[in-house]
Design a protein around this motif. Structure first.
Motif, PDB file in Angstrom:
ATOM      1  N   THR A 191      45.170  51.421 -28.733  1.00 31.21           N
ATOM      2  CA  THR A 191      45.027  49.968 -28.538  1.00 31.21           C
ATOM      3  C   THR A 191      46.359  49.285 -28.851  1.00 31.21           C
ATOM      4  OG1 THR A 191      44.115  49.835 -30.755  1.00 31.21           O
ATOM      5  CG2 THR A 191      42.542  49.728 -28.962  1.00 31.21           C
ATOM      6  N   ASP A 192      47.060  49.804 -29.831  1.00 29.53           N
ATOM      7  CA  ASP A 192      48.367  49.229 -30.164  1.00 29.53           C
ATOM      8  C   ASP A 192      49.330  49.374 -28.984  1.00 29.53           C
ATOM      9  OD1 ASP A 192      50.417  48.150 -31.890  1.00 29.53           O
ATOM     10  OD2 ASP A 192      51.233  50.179 -31.968  1.00 29.53           O
ATOM     11  N   ILE A 193      49.292  50.552 -28.327  1.00 24.20           N
ATOM     12  CA  ILE A 193      50.196  50.779 -27.191  1.00 24.20           C
ATOM     13  C   ILE A 193      49.813  49.877 -26.011  1.00 24.20           C
ATOM     14  CG2 ILE A 193      50.962  52.483 -25.484  1.00 24.20           C
ATOM     15  CD1 ILE A 193      50.480  54.617 -27.722  1.00 24.20           C
ATOM     16  N   PRO A 222      45.959  72.282 -20.973  1.00 24.98           N
ATOM     17  CA  PRO A 222      45.844  71.249 -19.926  1.00 24.98           C
ATOM     18  C   PRO A 222      46.895  70.155 -20.062  1.00 24.98           C
ATOM     19  CG  PRO A 222      44.038  71.036 -21.487  1.00 24.98           C
ATOM     20  CD  PRO A 222      44.750  72.313 -21.813  1.00 24.98           C
ATOM     21  N   LEU A 223      47.319  69.851 -21.294  1.00 25.23           N
ATOM     22  CA  LEU A 223      48.243  68.731 -21.472  1.00 25.23           C
ATOM     23  C   LEU A 223      49.657  69.055 -20.986  1.00 25.23           C
ATOM     24  CD1 LEU A 223      47.132  67.209 -24.888  1.00 25.23           C
ATOM     25  CD2 LEU A 223      46.733  66.337 -22.601  1.00 25.23           C
ATOM     26  N   PHE A 224      50.044  70.342 -21.030  1.00 26.18           N
ATOM     27  CA  PHE A 224      51.396  70.679 -20.586  1.00 26.18           C
ATOM     28  C   PHE A 224      51.422  71.373 -19.222  1.00 26.18           C
ATOM     29  CE2 PHE A 224      52.280  70.116 -25.126  1.00 26.18           C
ATOM     30  CZ  PHE A 224      53.376  69.285 -25.020  1.00 26.18           C
ATOM     31  N   TYR A 225      50.482  72.280 -18.986  1.00 27.53           N
ATOM     32  CA  TYR A 225      50.577  73.099 -17.776  1.00 27.53           C
ATOM     33  C   TYR A 225      49.820  72.504 -16.590  1.00 27.53           C
ATOM     34  CZ  TYR A 225      52.487  76.742 -20.743  1.00 27.53           C
ATOM     35  OH  TYR A 225      53.274  77.457 -21.607  1.00 27.53           O
ATOM     36  N   LEU A 278      51.187  65.299 -33.714  1.00 23.46           N
ATOM     37  CA  LEU A 278      51.991  65.637 -32.537  1.00 23.46           C
ATOM     38  C   LEU A 278      51.277  65.238 -31.243  1.00 23.46           C
ATOM     39  CD1 LEU A 278      53.403  69.054 -33.722  1.00 23.46           C
ATOM     40  CD2 LEU A 278      54.739  67.049 -33.137  1.00 23.46           C
ATOM     41  N   PHE A 279      49.951  65.452 -31.221  1.00 23.68           N
ATOM     42  CA  PHE A 279      49.186  65.050 -30.044  1.00 23.68           C
ATOM     43  C   PHE A 279      49.245  63.529 -29.852  1.00 23.68           C
ATOM     44  CE2 PHE A 279      46.987  69.222 -30.314  1.00 23.68           C
ATOM     45  CZ  PHE A 279      47.142  69.595 -28.983  1.00 23.68           C
ATOM     46  N   LEU A 280      49.256  62.823 -30.968  1.00 27.27           N
ATOM     47  CA  LEU A 280      49.333  61.362 -30.937  1.00 27.27           C
ATOM     48  C   LEU A 280      50.659  60.920 -30.312  1.00 27.27           C
ATOM     49  CD1 LEU A 280      47.531  59.044 -32.084  1.00 27.27           C
ATOM     50  CD2 LEU A 280      49.034  59.013 -34.057  1.00 27.27           C
ATOM     51  N   LEU A 281      51.730  61.581 -30.736  1.00 25.85           N
ATOM     52  CA  LEU A 281      53.061  61.287 -30.209  1.00 25.85           C
ATOM     53  C   LEU A 281      53.100  61.590 -28.711  1.00 25.85           C
ATOM     54  CD1 LEU A 281      55.671  60.328 -31.508  1.00 25.85           C
ATOM     55  CD2 LEU A 281      56.377  62.703 -31.712  1.00 25.85           C
ATOM     56  N   TYR A 282      52.498  62.714 -28.352  1.00 26.41           N
ATOM     57  CA  TYR A 282      52.421  63.107 -26.946  1.00 26.41           C
ATOM     58  C   TYR A 282      51.731  62.012 -26.133  1.00 26.41           C
ATOM     59  CZ  TYR A 282      50.911  65.599 -22.769  1.00 26.41           C
ATOM     60  OH  TYR A 282      50.673  65.959 -21.465  1.00 26.41           O
ATOM     61  N   MET A 283      50.601  61.522 -26.642  1.00 28.32           N
ATOM     62  CA  MET A 283      49.837  60.492 -25.930  1.00 28.32           C
ATOM     63  C   MET A 283      50.698  59.238 -25.732  1.00 28.32           C
ATOM     64  SD  MET A 283      46.389  58.483 -27.124  1.00 28.32           S
ATOM     65  CE  MET A 283      47.286  57.442 -28.273  1.00 28.32           C
ATOM     66  N   ALA A 284      51.363  58.809 -26.807  1.00 29.25           N
ATOM     67  CA  ALA A 284      52.171  57.590 -26.728  1.00 29.25           C
ATOM     68  C   ALA A 284      53.276  57.744 -25.683  1.00 29.25           C
ATOM     69  CB  ALA A 284      52.765  57.284 -28.100  1.00 29.25           C
ATOM     70  N   TYR A 285      53.962  58.893 -25.677  1.00 25.83           N
ATOM     71  CA  TYR A 285      55.055  59.108 -24.724  1.00 25.83           C
ATOM     72  C   TYR A 285      54.539  59.277 -23.307  1.00 25.83           C
ATOM     73  CZ  TYR A 285      58.778  59.492 -28.191  1.00 25.83           C
ATOM     74  OH  TYR A 285      59.697  59.227 -29.161  1.00 25.83           O
ATOM     75  N   ARG A 286      53.394  59.938 -23.183  1.00 25.78           N
ATOM     76  CA  ARG A 286      52.861  60.156 -21.835  1.00 25.78           C
ATOM     77  C   ARG A 286      52.481  58.828 -21.183  1.00 25.78           C
ATOM     78  NH1 ARG A 286      48.871  64.800 -19.531  1.00 25.78           N
ATOM     79  NH2 ARG A 286      48.491  63.822 -17.526  1.00 25.78           N
ATOM     80  N   LEU A 287      51.933  57.901 -21.985  1.00 25.14           N
ATOM     81  CA  LEU A 287      51.581  56.586 -21.446  1.00 25.14           C
ATOM     82  C   LEU A 287      52.842  55.836 -21.029  1.00 25.14           C
ATOM     83  CD1 LEU A 287      48.757  55.531 -23.939  1.00 25.14           C
ATOM     84  CD2 LEU A 287      48.500  56.070 -21.520  1.00 25.14           C
ATOM     85  N   GLN A 288      53.924  56.089 -21.754  1.00 25.78           N
ATOM     86  CA  GLN A 288      55.170  55.379 -21.470  1.00 25.78           C
ATOM     87  C   GLN A 288      55.926  55.993 -20.284  1.00 25.78           C
ATOM     88  OE1 GLN A 288      57.424  55.036 -25.067  1.00 25.78           O
ATOM     89  NE2 GLN A 288      59.028  53.804 -24.097  1.00 25.78           N
ATOM     90  N   TYR A 289      55.924  57.329 -20.195  1.00 29.20           N
ATOM     91  CA  TYR A 289      56.703  58.021 -19.150  1.00 29.20           C
ATOM     92  C   TYR A 289      55.804  58.871 -18.261  1.00 29.20           C
ATOM     93  CZ  TYR A 289      60.667  57.041 -22.274  1.00 29.20           C
ATOM     94  OH  TYR A 289      61.613  56.449 -23.077  1.00 29.20           O
ATOM     95  N   THR A 290      54.736  58.291 -17.734  1.00 30.49           N
ATOM     96  CA  THR A 290      53.757  59.071 -16.969  1.00 30.49           C
ATOM     97  C   THR A 290      54.408  59.867 -15.841  1.00 30.49           C
ATOM     98  OG1 THR A 290      52.236  57.289 -17.455  1.00 30.49           O
ATOM     99  CG2 THR A 290      51.492  58.914 -15.867  1.00 30.49           C
ATOM    100  N   LYS A 291      55.260  59.212 -15.039  1.00 30.45           N
ATOM    101  CA  LYS A 291      55.835  59.889 -13.857  1.00 30.45           C
ATOM    102  C   LYS A 291      56.760  61.043 -14.252  1.00 30.45           C
ATOM    103  CE  LYS A 291      55.344  56.292 -10.470  1.00 30.45           C
ATOM    104  NZ  LYS A 291      55.928  55.014 -10.027  1.00 30.45           N
ATOM    105  N   ASP A 292      57.618  60.804 -15.244  1.00 32.35           N
ATOM    106  CA  ASP A 292      58.542  61.859 -15.692  1.00 32.35           C
ATOM    107  C   ASP A 292      57.773  63.068 -16.229  1.00 32.35           C
ATOM    108  OD1 ASP A 292      60.702  60.373 -14.997  1.00 32.35           O
ATOM    109  OD2 ASP A 292      61.127  59.624 -17.005  1.00 32.35           O
ATOM    110  N   PHE A 293      56.672  62.785 -16.934  1.00 27.00           N
ATOM    111  CA  PHE A 293      55.861  63.878 -17.486  1.00 27.00           C
ATOM    112  C   PHE A 293      55.297  64.733 -16.359  1.00 27.00           C
ATOM    113  CE2 PHE A 293      54.547  63.734 -22.158  1.00 27.00           C
ATOM    114  CZ  PHE A 293      55.724  63.153 -22.550  1.00 27.00           C
ATOM    115  N   ILE A 294      54.868  64.085 -15.276  1.00 28.66           N
ATOM    116  CA  ILE A 294      54.290  64.832 -14.151  1.00 28.66           C
ATOM    117  C   ILE A 294      55.359  65.726 -13.509  1.00 28.66           C
ATOM    118  CG2 ILE A 294      53.329  64.595 -11.823  1.00 28.66           C
ATOM    119  CD1 ILE A 294      51.830  62.105 -12.892  1.00 28.66           C
TER     120      ILE A 294
END
Lengths: 95, 222
Positions: free
Chosen positions: A90-92, B216-219, B52-68
């Motif tokens: 929610t923060d994001i 599933p999150l990486f591959y 670490l999963f939390l960090l992954y989620m935050a970055y994935r939301l920010q860089y969705t296209k690059d992650f793909i």
């Protein structure tokens, strides 16, 4: 000693069945990655991962057959983790 | 008088029983307590990886296209094979415990050795996967990687730290299982007392559980 272990003997076959389900779900999730599900793709992949985890925790880790206190522990731990995830997301989203 | 004597005798018997109880060290093991301790430890592991999963989620939301884009570079076949290897190792681990519960020592040893074998197979595949990536210039701080967009650099940073920490857990798990193998051979783990093997199994299944989400999150990103 025997009593303390709360021995609930699970047949070998049950474990093999759980393993077959786990491998089938893996094949399913890999196959689904080849199909374009658009925005729900991630949700579906995580849903399958959650089903797989439930199988591992319940059968391989015996939670289903252990004392109820273990389920309470697990619930508290997972609820803590979930609330951290919900609060952060929610923060994001509303930054 | 007679009834008093009878009581005395019963008390004496009770005392004798009690003494025997104390002299037998196995009677003082607390399997449930040991298991609770193990689960508490597993919860700390859950929070370690959870961060670490939390960090992954935050970055994935920010860089969705690059992650793909970055995720498609990973070897899906090796990832799938490793998933199946870990799932199978969890099966043999559970079977090893099931065997010792029934007092079948050699069967239990066989399944435990298989589990350690699968752990090594997982690590060997991981090694080939990583060296292939290194050859393509994809490793932390590599000039080729740094020339890519920010999101892809972050994807690989997450990939190496999360699968790296997981691989470290596989190594530790394999070492613990090796110790259990020695205990099993020396009859320190028996039909009546197998909590050590059970707790090591719980650790091993946790390693499997984390991989179930890493895969599933990486591959499987697309």
């Amino acid at each position: 000693m025997e009593k303390e272990h709360n021995t609930h003997l699970i047949p070998y076959g049950t474990y093999v069945l759980v393993w077959i389900s786990l491998v089938s779900l893996t094949v399913l999730t890999v196959t689904m990655a080849g199909v374009d599900f658009g925005r729900i793709a991630l949700f579906l992949a995580l849903l399958i991962a959650a089903v797989k985890s439930t199988l591992v925790i319940n059968y391989f880790m015996h939670i289903k057959f252990d004392d109820a206190i273990f389920r309470v522990f697990l619930f508290v731990a997972l609820a803590t983790l979930a609330s951290i995830f919900i609060l952060t997301s929610t923060d994001i989203f509303f930054r | 008088m007679e009834s008093l004597d009878a009581t005395n005798i019963t008390i004496e018997q009770e005392v004798k029983k009690e003494a025997k109880h104390i002299s037998d060290p196995h009677q003082h093991k607390d399997a449930i307590g040991a298991k609770i301790g193990m689960w508490l430890f597993l919860f700390t592991e859950l929070l370690l990886f959870g961060g670490l999963f939390l960090l992954y989620m935050a970055y994935r939301l920010q860089y969705t296209k690059d992650f793909i884009i970055a995720g498609q570079e990973l070897n899906l076949i090796l990832g799938t094979v490793n998933t199946i290897i870990l799932l199978t190792s969890s099966l043999t681990m559970a079977l090893s415990i099931a065997a010792i519960q029934r007092g079948k020592k050699s069967l239990s040893i066989f399944y435990l050795i298989s589990t350690i074998g699968f752990a090594l197979a997982f690590l060997v595949i991981k090694y080939f996967e990583w060296t292939a990536k290194f050859h393509h210039g994809i490793y932390p701080n590599a000039p080729e990687l740094l020339s890519k967009p920010n999101g892809e650099i972050i994807f690989y940073a997450m990939y190496y730290s999360m699968t790296g920490l997981h691989a470290l857990h596989v190594v530790i798990g394999a070492i613990i299982l090796l110790f259990m193998l020695v205990f099993l051979i020396r009859n320190k783990i028996t039909k009546g007392d197998y909590i050590k093997l059970e707790n090591s199994g719980l650790y091993w299944h946790l390693v499997d559980l984390i991989w179930i989400f890493l895969f599933p999150l990486f591959y499987l990103i697309h």
